[in-house]
Design a protein around this motif. Structure first.
Motif, PDB file in Angstrom:
ATOM      1  N   ARG A  71      27.054 -53.214 -21.413  1.00 19.70           N
ATOM      2  CA  ARG A  71      27.941 -52.621 -21.454  1.00 19.70           C
ATOM      3  C   ARG A  71      29.000 -53.361 -22.278  1.00 19.70           C
ATOM      4  O   ARG A  71      29.445 -54.402 -22.019  1.00 19.70           O
ATOM      5  N   TYR A  72      29.080 -52.817 -23.580  1.00 21.93           N
ATOM      6  CA  TYR A  72      29.853 -53.672 -24.528  1.00 21.93           C
ATOM      7  C   TYR A  72      30.851 -52.573 -25.055  1.00 21.93           C
ATOM      8  O   TYR A  72      30.782 -51.255 -24.944  1.00 21.93           O
ATOM      9  N   GLY A  86      21.135 -45.822 -25.111  1.00 27.32           N
ATOM     10  CA  GLY A  86      21.937 -47.102 -25.519  1.00 27.32           C
ATOM     11  C   GLY A  86      20.977 -48.017 -26.108  1.00 27.32           C
ATOM     12  O   GLY A  86      20.056 -48.465 -25.266  1.00 27.32           O
ATOM     13  N   LEU A 102      30.681 -36.224 -19.750  1.00 27.64           N
ATOM     14  CA  LEU A 102      31.486 -35.565 -20.752  1.00 27.64           C
ATOM     15  C   LEU A 102      31.626 -34.282 -20.749  1.00 27.64           C
ATOM     16  O   LEU A 102      30.768 -33.655 -19.934  1.00 27.64           O
ATOM     17  N   PHE A 123      28.672 -50.756 -29.096  1.00 29.02           N
ATOM     18  CA  PHE A 123      27.148 -50.563 -28.956  1.00 29.02           C
ATOM     19  C   PHE A 123      26.545 -49.783 -29.453  1.00 29.02           C
ATOM     20  O   PHE A 123      27.091 -48.990 -30.593  1.00 29.02           O
ATOM     21  N   ARG A 181      33.715 -48.045 -27.612  1.00 30.63           N
ATOM     22  CA  ARG A 181      34.347 -47.798 -26.302  1.00 30.63           C
ATOM     23  C   ARG A 181      35.048 -48.921 -25.721  1.00 30.63           C
ATOM     24  O   ARG A 181      34.384 -49.956 -25.668  1.00 30.63           O
ATOM     25  N   VAL A 196      19.394 -45.226 -19.052  1.00 32.14           N
ATOM     26  CA  VAL A 196      19.255 -45.785 -20.397  1.00 32.14           C
ATOM     27  C   VAL A 196      19.475 -44.612 -21.414  1.00 32.14           C
ATOM     28  O   VAL A 196      19.531 -44.927 -22.722  1.00 32.14           O
ATOM     29  N   ALA A 197      19.034 -43.437 -21.071  1.00 34.51           N
ATOM     30  CA  ALA A 197      19.122 -42.205 -21.857  1.00 34.51           C
ATOM     31  C   ALA A 197      19.757 -41.288 -21.248  1.00 34.51           C
ATOM     32  O   ALA A 197      19.371 -40.968 -20.020  1.00 34.51           O
ATOM     33  N   ARG A 203      27.190 -35.811 -15.376  1.00 33.87           N
ATOM     34  CA  ARG A 203      27.663 -36.399 -16.638  1.00 33.87           C
ATOM     35  C   ARG A 203      29.166 -36.751 -17.042  1.00 33.87           C
ATOM     36  O   ARG A 203      29.653 -35.944 -16.488  1.00 33.87           O
ATOM     37  N   GLU A 260      35.791 -50.568 -23.141  1.00 31.37           N
ATOM     38  CA  GLU A 260      35.550 -50.458 -21.636  1.00 31.37           C
ATOM     39  C   GLU A 260      35.367 -52.224 -21.263  1.00 31.37           C
ATOM     40  O   GLU A 260      35.434 -53.099 -22.015  1.00 31.37           O
TER      41      GLU A 260
HETATM   42  P1  ATP Z   1      27.776 -44.807 -18.190  1.00 32.92           P
HETATM   43  O1  ATP Z   1      27.673 -43.782 -17.088  1.00 32.92           O
HETATM   44  O2  ATP Z   1      26.810 -46.107 -18.084  1.00 32.92           O
HETATM   45  O3  ATP Z   1      29.165 -45.431 -18.578  1.00 32.92           O
HETATM   46  P2  ATP Z   1      27.855 -42.720 -20.126  1.00 32.92           P
HETATM   47  O4  ATP Z   1      27.708 -41.537 -19.255  1.00 32.92           O
HETATM   48  O5  ATP Z   1      29.341 -43.199 -20.442  1.00 32.92           O
HETATM   49  O6  ATP Z   1      27.190 -44.158 -19.503  1.00 32.92           O
HETATM   50  P3  ATP Z   1      26.668 -41.547 -22.525  1.00 32.92           P
HETATM   51  O7  ATP Z   1      28.127 -41.239 -23.191  1.00 32.92           O
HETATM   52  O8  ATP Z   1      26.014 -40.303 -22.200  1.00 32.92           O
HETATM   53  O9  ATP Z   1      26.998 -42.780 -21.219  1.00 32.92           O
HETATM   54  O10 ATP Z   1      25.950 -42.512 -23.596  1.00 32.92           O
HETATM   55  C1  ATP Z   1      24.499 -42.475 -23.314  1.00 32.92           C
HETATM   56  C2  ATP Z   1      24.125 -43.856 -23.608  1.00 32.92           C
HETATM   57  O11 ATP Z   1      24.557 -44.855 -24.075  1.00 32.92           O
HETATM   58  C3  ATP Z   1      24.001 -44.422 -21.876  1.00 32.92           C
HETATM   59  O12 ATP Z   1      23.185 -43.904 -21.076  1.00 32.92           O
HETATM   60  C4  ATP Z   1      23.915 -46.025 -22.327  1.00 32.92           C
HETATM   61  O13 ATP Z   1      22.558 -46.288 -22.223  1.00 32.92           O
HETATM   62  C5  ATP Z   1      24.570 -46.121 -23.577  1.00 32.92           C
HETATM   63  N1  ATP Z   1      26.060 -46.435 -23.217  1.00 32.92           N
HETATM   64  C6  ATP Z   1      27.142 -46.116 -22.985  1.00 32.92           C
HETATM   65  N2  ATP Z   1      28.213 -46.824 -22.953  1.00 32.92           N
HETATM   66  C7  ATP Z   1      27.774 -47.900 -23.319  1.00 32.92           C
HETATM   67  C8  ATP Z   1      28.305 -49.228 -23.365  1.00 32.92           C
HETATM   68  N3  ATP Z   1      29.733 -49.380 -23.217  1.00 32.92           N
HETATM   69  N4  ATP Z   1      27.693 -50.271 -23.814  1.00 32.92           N
HETATM   70  C9  ATP Z   1      26.242 -50.236 -23.992  1.00 32.92           C
HETATM   71  N5  ATP Z   1      25.653 -49.119 -23.747  1.00 32.92           N
HETATM   72  C10 ATP Z   1      26.274 -47.734 -23.421  1.00 32.92           C
END
Ligand code: ATP
Ligand code: MG
Length: 409
Positions: free
Chosen positions: A121-122, A306, A259, A125, A113, A280-281, A257, A115
């Motif tokens: 946040r990478y 993540g 999505l 990931f 992603r 974290v999840a 959420r 970001e």
């Molecule tokens: P956030 O609100 O932190 O951006 P998200 O709602 O985009 O998370 P999901 O798409 O539900 O996250 O992804 C599930 C998990 O993947 C997150 O809870 C997080 O632990 C991990 N995750 C999401 N984006 C990243 C990222 N850019 N780098 C590292 N871990 C990530």
């Protein structure tokens, strides 16, 4: 010459971190298997429209975070930003539903992603995740949540669980209209992204991380007040099951959420220990997605965690296995050394043949440096040295030595 550096948002995971990565993945795998989930290994590249149609046209992921490119054959493809869309595509394409019953799958691997990189946040990931296709029983929701909790417990990660229900599609639509009216009145207080979201994806405004947006939407109408009796009942059941499993939770009516595909149950496991990147999840139900992507009507649910965020929270790795160093005392014993190291490894003992010519002293120094618990000196009369006590023992032959060693470890 200038050195080439890694690309922004990408990382090398090595040393202690690589061990943590493996520890997280191996722990999750064990639990997945215990819950009878099967692995699915999915492609990293998918048709871009898969994510547009599942994650949602107006989501941050699709709007601004995807790595999209044209391959040499002119296909518009994306590096996967998440795993569920691919799992659903595979479920449909490989006709997994034809077997009847329901299906429990898990996956692991890199997601991409675009970001803003920061701690936790990478741009590349890694996630572990699991999906259940073909059951609408709230038992499945409870078991999935319990499974995630068990993984986190095993990793000694303390979290709180937040749950919410988004209701079915119809009730959500009604709610969105009311929410839109509310948000329009507070437009000035919202960030630029949220202002755009009012028309396109008002629910997401509630999920905005910016403090001023949170403040402005404090008194927003609550989705729970709009959802159908059936959805409420299923939420009650879930709570009952979680109570029976002694899982503590908080109901967070603002949890929506990021999505689009979620319906009914959504949940997040959150920690306060790593700042803003605290989720974290996370996961939930997506009862309409399989159908929406061209498959038969199939209720489903899943979660993703993540790995990097879990790694930040793991502070104790399991006990290290003892390491044995094998040292041929002089070059004439190199071949014997090669064979000895193999023989010890056959006993499933971690072994390092000291890959260094030179004085015995320099070889010993290296054995010390790599943290060998025992050293095996290969010579006419093989010797075993306990590096902790300094004790040394001479053997008649190497097989006797290995037997003795195996007894100690
Ligand atoms: P956030 O609100 O932190 O951006 P998200 O709602 O985009 O998370 P999901 O798409 O539900 O996250 O992804 C599930 C998990 O993947 C997150 O809870 C997080 O632990 C991990 N995750 C999401 N984006 C990243 C990222 N850019 N780098 C590292 N871990 C990530
Ligand atoms: Mg995100």
């Amino acid at each position: 010459m200038s050195r080439i550096k890694k690309v922004r948002g990408f990382q090398d995971i090595y040393g202690e971190n690589a061990k943590k990565y493996r520890f997280v993945v191996d722990t999750a795998r064990k639990i997945f298997e215990r819950y009878n989930f099967e692995e699915i290994i999915l492609p990293y590249v998918e048709d871009v429209s898969l994510f547009i149609r599942s994650v949602g046209e107006e989501t941050d992921i699709v709007q601004k975070e995807m790595y999209i490119f044209e391959d040499r054959g002119g296909r518009r493809v994306a590096l996967r930003p998440e795993g569920t869309a691919s799992a659903v595509r595979a479920y449909i394409e490989e006709k997994l539903y034809a077997k009847g019953g329901y299906h429990k799958l898990f996956y692991e691997g890199a997601m991409f992603r675009y970001e803003r990189p920061q701690a936790g946040r990478y741009r590349q990931f890694h996630q572990i995740g699991a999906e259940i296709f073909g059951t609408d029983s709230p038992l499945a929701d409870a078991e999935l949540i319990k499974m995630v909790k068990e993984i986190l417990d095993r990793l000694c990660i303390e979290v709180r669980l937040e749950i919410n229900t988004l209701g079915d599609f119809e009730s959500r639509k009604r709610y969105m209209e009311v929410l839109k009216e509310f948000l329009k009145k507070r437009e000035d207080a919202l960030c630029e992204d949220c202002r755009k979201r009012i028309e396109r994806n008002p629910l997401r405004v509630l999920d905005c991380k910016i403090e001023s947006c949170r403040e402005a939407t404090k008194d927003a109408p609550v989705l729970m007040d709009f959802i159908s009796e059936e959805s409420l009942q299923r939420f009650e059941k879930l709570k009952e099951y979680l109570n029976a499993l002694k899982i503590e939770y908080e109901i967070n009516p603002r949890l929506v959420r990021g999505l689009d595909y979620y319906t009914d149950t959504v949940f997040e496991f959150i920690t306060d220990k790593i700042g803003a990147q605290g989720t974290v999840a996370a996961g939930g139900r997506y009862d309409t997605l399989v159908n929406q992507l061209g498959g038969p009507e199939t209720p489903a649910l899943g979660f993703a965690a993540g790995i990097e965020r879990l790694m930040l929270l793991v502070d104790k790795l399991p006990e290290k296995k003892s390491l044995i160093a094998v040292i041929p005392v002089v070059t004439e014993f190199n071949i014997e050394g090669l064979k000895t190291a193999q023989k010890i490894r056959e006993k499933e003992i971690k072994t390092e043949l000291i890959l260094k010519e030179g004085s015995l002293k320099s070889k010993m120094k290296l054995a010390n440096k790599i943290g060998a618990r025992y050293v095996v000196f290969v010579s006419e009369k093989p010797e075993l040295k306990d590096m902790e006590t300094g004790e040394q023992e001479i053997f008649q032959n190497i097989d006797d030595l290995i037997d003795a060693l195996a007894g100690k470890i």
